[in-house]
Write a protein that holds these residues in place. Structure first.
Motif, short mmCIF file in Angstrom:
data_model
loop_
_atom_site.label_atom_id
_atom_site.label_comp_id
_atom_site.label_asym_id
_atom_site.label_seq_id
_atom_site.Cartn_x
_atom_site.Cartn_y
_atom_site.Cartn_z
N ASN A 80 -32.70 0.55 56.80
CA ASN A 80 -33.00 -0.72 56.15
C ASN A 80 -34.03 -0.62 55.03
OD1 ASN A 80 -31.33 -2.42 57.90
ND2 ASN A 80 -32.75 -1.77 59.50
N GLY A 81 -34.58 0.57 54.84
CA GLY A 81 -35.65 0.75 53.84
C GLY A 81 -35.25 0.26 52.46
N GLY A 82 -34.02 0.54 52.06
CA GLY A 82 -33.57 0.14 50.72
C GLY A 82 -33.62 -1.37 50.54
N LYS A 83 -33.19 -2.09 51.55
CA LYS A 83 -33.20 -3.56 51.44
C LYS A 83 -34.63 -4.11 51.42
CE LYS A 83 -30.09 -3.11 54.59
NZ LYS A 83 -29.18 -3.22 55.75
N ILE A 84 -35.50 -3.50 52.22
CA ILE A 84 -36.90 -3.95 52.24
C ILE A 84 -37.53 -3.72 50.86
CG2 ILE A 84 -39.17 -3.56 53.30
CD1 ILE A 84 -37.62 -2.65 55.86
N HIS A 94 -45.82 -2.70 48.08
CA HIS A 94 -45.07 -2.90 49.32
C HIS A 94 -43.88 -1.95 49.37
CE1 HIS A 94 -47.51 -6.49 49.61
NE2 HIS A 94 -46.94 -6.85 50.74
N ALA A 95 -43.16 -1.88 48.25
CA ALA A 95 -41.98 -1.00 48.20
C ALA A 95 -42.39 0.46 48.42
CB ALA A 95 -41.28 -1.17 46.85
N ARG A 96 -43.50 0.86 47.82
CA ARG A 96 -43.90 2.27 47.93
C ARG A 96 -44.32 2.65 49.34
NH1 ARG A 96 -46.72 3.55 42.08
NH2 ARG A 96 -44.94 2.77 40.89
N ALA A 97 -44.85 1.70 50.10
CA ALA A 97 -45.22 2.01 51.48
C ALA A 97 -43.98 2.42 52.28
CB ALA A 97 -45.90 0.80 52.14
N ILE A 98 -42.84 1.86 51.92
CA ILE A 98 -41.57 2.28 52.54
C ILE A 98 -41.10 3.58 51.91
CG2 ILE A 98 -39.18 1.60 53.02
CD1 ILE A 98 -41.32 -0.24 54.30
N ALA A 113 -32.15 -10.34 55.92
CA ALA A 113 -33.48 -10.73 56.38
C ALA A 113 -33.42 -12.09 57.09
CB ALA A 113 -34.44 -10.80 55.19
N ALA A 114 -32.71 -13.03 56.50
CA ALA A 114 -32.60 -14.37 57.10
C ALA A 114 -31.95 -14.27 58.49
CB ALA A 114 -31.78 -15.30 56.20
N HIS A 115 -30.93 -13.41 58.58
CA HIS A 115 -30.26 -13.20 59.87
C HIS A 115 -31.24 -12.67 60.91
CE1 HIS A 115 -27.17 -11.88 62.71
NE2 HIS A 115 -27.78 -10.72 62.74
N ASN A 116 -32.05 -11.68 60.52
CA ASN A 116 -33.02 -11.09 61.45
C ASN A 116 -34.10 -12.09 61.85
OD1 ASN A 116 -31.64 -8.68 61.23
ND2 ASN A 116 -33.10 -7.74 59.80
N VAL A 117 -34.56 -12.86 60.89
CA VAL A 117 -35.60 -13.86 61.19
C VAL A 117 -35.03 -14.90 62.16
CG1 VAL A 117 -37.04 -15.69 60.20
CG2 VAL A 117 -36.80 -13.50 59.00
N ARG A 118 -33.79 -15.30 61.91
CA ARG A 118 -33.17 -16.30 62.79
C ARG A 118 -33.02 -15.75 64.20
NH1 ARG A 118 -29.48 -17.98 59.34
NH2 ARG A 118 -30.78 -19.75 58.71
N GLY A 135 -46.73 2.47 65.53
CA GLY A 135 -46.07 3.72 65.17
C GLY A 135 -45.89 3.90 63.67
N PRO A 136 -45.50 5.13 63.27
CA PRO A 136 -45.51 5.49 61.85
C PRO A 136 -44.43 4.81 61.01
CG PRO A 136 -44.65 7.30 63.20
CD PRO A 136 -45.19 6.28 64.14
N TYR A 137 -43.40 4.26 61.63
CA TYR A 137 -42.30 3.67 60.85
C TYR A 137 -42.40 2.15 60.76
CZ TYR A 137 -40.91 8.41 61.54
OH TYR A 137 -40.92 9.77 61.56
N SER A 138 -43.43 1.59 61.36
CA SER A 138 -43.60 0.13 61.34
C SER A 138 -44.58 -0.24 60.25
CB SER A 138 -44.10 -0.34 62.71
OG SER A 138 -43.29 0.20 63.73
N SER A 139 -44.28 0.17 59.05
CA SER A 139 -45.12 -0.17 57.90
C SER A 139 -45.12 -1.69 57.71
CB SER A 139 -44.54 0.52 56.67
OG SER A 139 -45.24 0.13 55.51
N GLU A 140 -46.24 -2.23 57.27
CA GLU A 140 -46.35 -3.68 57.21
C GLU A 140 -45.21 -4.37 56.45
OE1 GLU A 140 -50.09 -5.66 55.75
OE2 GLU A 140 -48.48 -6.99 55.12
N PRO A 141 -44.74 -3.83 55.32
CA PRO A 141 -43.65 -4.52 54.61
C PRO A 141 -42.38 -4.71 55.45
CG PRO A 141 -44.71 -2.94 53.16
CD PRO A 141 -45.29 -2.72 54.53
N VAL A 142 -42.20 -3.87 56.47
CA VAL A 142 -41.07 -4.06 57.40
C VAL A 142 -41.13 -5.45 58.01
CG1 VAL A 142 -40.21 -3.35 59.68
CG2 VAL A 142 -40.77 -1.61 57.96
N GLY A 143 -42.34 -5.87 58.37
CA GLY A 143 -42.52 -7.20 58.94
C GLY A 143 -42.63 -8.29 57.88
N ASP A 144 -43.16 -7.93 56.73
CA ASP A 144 -43.29 -8.93 55.65
C ASP A 144 -41.92 -9.45 55.23
OD1 ASP A 144 -45.99 -8.63 55.56
OD2 ASP A 144 -46.01 -7.30 53.81
N TYR A 145 -40.93 -8.56 55.25
CA TYR A 145 -39.66 -8.91 54.62
C TYR A 145 -38.46 -8.97 55.53
CZ TYR A 145 -41.91 -8.40 50.16
OH TYR A 145 -42.72 -8.59 49.09
N PHE A 146 -38.48 -8.25 56.64
CA PHE A 146 -37.16 -7.91 57.14
C PHE A 146 -36.94 -7.92 58.65
CE2 PHE A 146 -33.48 -5.13 57.70
CZ PHE A 146 -32.64 -5.66 56.72
#
Lengths: 430, 430
Positions: free
Chosen positions: A399-403, A415-419, B83-88, B347-358
């Protein structure tokens, strides 16, 4: 009691913000406590409550609590214990767990629910010092698991010396172990900012006078607060199966609270309207608090005649009363259409005092039409949630690309670079 | 980026109450909208937003929304839909039912949960107009079952004409059908009091500038509001298993938000502390928003060295950060000790933008240390509860005496008589 068409009635109430003078007094007191701590707390207690204390005498002792037990009647103790048991049982049913949702790609998402750590309950010293309200404030916090619940109440009640023993016993029965003899804006500020003697809390609940209310508004943000309660209200929706003497008694039980209380009957039955109006007059004359009830009924009371029960429900939903009683042939059948009410009492035996004192649901309810958007005090008020996100490597790579696309569309390259840095370093594709 | 001992660091932030002038402007605008409705709304829109509108042109048309779809890129649409699907999905798991507890004596007690009827979402027009925030505000309300969700946003964004197409598409994707081109304090007042064109709402959510924030404070009580958001914050708790480049990138993703944002690393590893400080410098130089991020890092950023992970958790719990990332050897094992944080990323793959967006959890989180007592935006914010009390005759007869005792101990004879009249009339004993 006046009888009128529903369209003619308007219950117009303002949110109470205090005078500029009152606000200034509160700002001064709060700031003094914040900067001077116990020193200011003792000074204001002497000045405003006319009681001279030391830091070491702020806390209510175990001996005082034991002495209070000796001063209350046995029937009070039996009743308050059973009430506390019922309140606890009802609130325990509201309890929720943290949850976690595990996904096939190894991702875990959830909500962590935790009790607040420390809660302060304000109990007023004046005429509104109700032991039942102590239960209603303390027990939901306790059921939520709040480990530290502290009660504050003014050192003296009007002319009487010391704290009302019924309050002390109710607090002890509810399980409060930490109590201080402080009141007013200075008590609210002490709870919010802490002093050498009193540790700061995370939330303050409980009613008080205008100074207490303004102090709560002031410290909101530093701590959480409950809603600022307005005058009490009851609406009764009844048809011609209702007993006029029950309806009248229930309206009066609300009207006796204070001059600002509101008691309204909504009915499609002209006959019931007239019978209730007459019964109110008859019963009112016999009440010890007749003067208060009379003033309340004259100013804010009314019997509203509507064309049908359905039209009555529309009136109720617009009113959003704190308490609603439904005394109709089939009250449960109307429940789905009642949208706005703090507490709904169904049927002839669900008189409002049943809920005020005993049944279990909370008696601290949204007033002033706020039942449109707020709720009785409940366990959720003492829980906070944290979101939990454990994203797996697989999920990030998929999902990184979409984020990154979303972040870049918002102009947030960082934000994009953190991914991106993760994908690049570990060989994922964007 | 400065490195220091945790004890030396203090993140001191004040609740923003605005200047007296700003408060006066807001009072004037709110009062004008309350009394004049659309007339004042159009006047302030012309005066403040420099856009001349008619009542009939306040509402965003279907054609404009369709046109917005033509202006956004396909990759944005794909990403925002997922993203909308995941939030829902995440918010649907929070949904609760009304419940009723039936007792052997025929009594029924419960909680009725209902969605609010009408909610207004404010979307700012300036640099903080984020499509992702539209999803985060709208979808929880929608999942709660709110039938009417209305969006307001200023008629023009800075120099650009019309409403940002990404905002319109995000709102449409989230399911908003009713949108108005109004902003500022005048929009908040219109939502709270209603005008001829815009029906009043029960709750207003969404961020805005200081005028919007002050207007929300002003109308609170007439309607509900969400919390007033402060500047964004991230804390990272990491040990020497963490990748310094990931930590640095995540800190910077927060720092680029605005000059007031705070980004803090807490670690027992001096080596990681130094590596992250160096990485922050390296990555910072490459960011388009480097100036903002630099200011944020210099003013509110820090690397805090602690003696152990346990000591680090204590620091975190005092801070109560909006976002917390845990990058340690076994992050899940630390979860039970983390008491205060808006969202916890493990964990290392839960970067904040993962939660900000998706990922799905809400990105509107408690700031300014309020995670001690408040929660991310969630479905409960759009539900209200009513208590339900159906007392049986048997229950009233069995408990009436205790209810009357409690009422009489509080000096409320009218309450006691509401019970007594039933017992006397139907042959019960007190």
């Amino acid at each position: 009691m006046r009888i009128m068409r529903a369209e003619q009635f308007k219950l117009d109430r303002q949110v109470e913000y205090g005078t500029p003078q009152q606000n200034e007094v509160v700002q001064t007191i709060v700031e003094a406590i914040r900067t001077e701590g116990d020193t200011a707390l003792l000074r204001y207690t002497e000045q405003l409550d006319r009681v001279k204390l030391e830091p070491s005498s702020l806390r209510v002792t175990e001996q005082e609590i034991n002495a209070a037990y000796d001063r209350v009647e046995a029937d009070f103790l039996v009743a308050i214990r059973e009430a506390a048991h019922n309140v606890r049982k009802f609130h325990e049913k509201q309890m929720r767990n943290s949850w976690i949702d595990m996904q096939p790609d190894g991702t875990m998402l959830g909500q962590v629910l935790r009790p607040l750590k420390r809660v302060g309950v304000y109990v007023p010293g004046g005429k509104a010092a109700y032991p039942s309200s102590v239960l209603m404030n303390v027990i939901p916090a306790q059921v939520a698991g709040v480990p530290e619940i502290v009660m504050v109440t003014p050192p003296a009640t009007g002319g009487k010396e010391g704290i009302d023993p019924y309050i002390l016993v109710a607090a002890a029965e509810a399980g409060v172990k930490e109590m201080y003899r402080i009141g007013g804006a200075q008590a609210i500020a002490a709870l919010a900012y802490g002093t050498d003697t009193i540790a700061p809390v995370d939330k303050i609940t409980g009613p008080g006078n205008i100074y207490v209310a303004l102090a709560k508004r002031t410290v909101f943000g530093v701590v959480d607060i409950d809603s600022i309660a307005g005058p009490s209200e009851i609406a009764v929706l009844a048809d011609d199966t209702a007993d006029a003497s029950y309806v009248a008694a229930d309206l009066l039980s609300q009207a006796e609270h204070d001059e600002m209380a509101s008691a309204v009957l909504v009915t499609p039955s002209q006959q019931l309207a007239e019978a209730v109006a007459a019964e109110v007059e008859r019963q009112l004359a016999l009440l010890p608090r007749a003067e208060i009830a009379r003033s309340s009924i004259d100013s804010y009371g009314a019997v509203l005649v509507v064309d049908s029960l359905e039209a009555g429900i529309d009136v109720i939903n617009k009113m959003a009363p704190e308490h609603l009683e439904v005394l109709t042939a089939d009250p449960m059948a109307l429940l789905p259409r009642i949208e706005n009410a703090g507490a709904i009492f169904l049927g002839p035996y669900s008189s409002e005092p049943v809920g005020d004192y005993f049944a279990g649901p909370n008696h601290i309810l949204p007033t002033n039409g706020t039942a449109r958007f707020s709720s009785p005090v409940n366990v959720d008020d003492f829980l906070k949630k944290s979101s939990l996100i454990y994203y797996s490597k697989e999920a990030l790579f998929a999902n990184g690309g979409k984020i990154m696309a979303l972040a870049r569309h918002e102009g947030l390259e960082g934000h994009a670079r953190a991914i991106e840095i993760r994908l690049e370093k570990e060989g994922g594709k964007a």
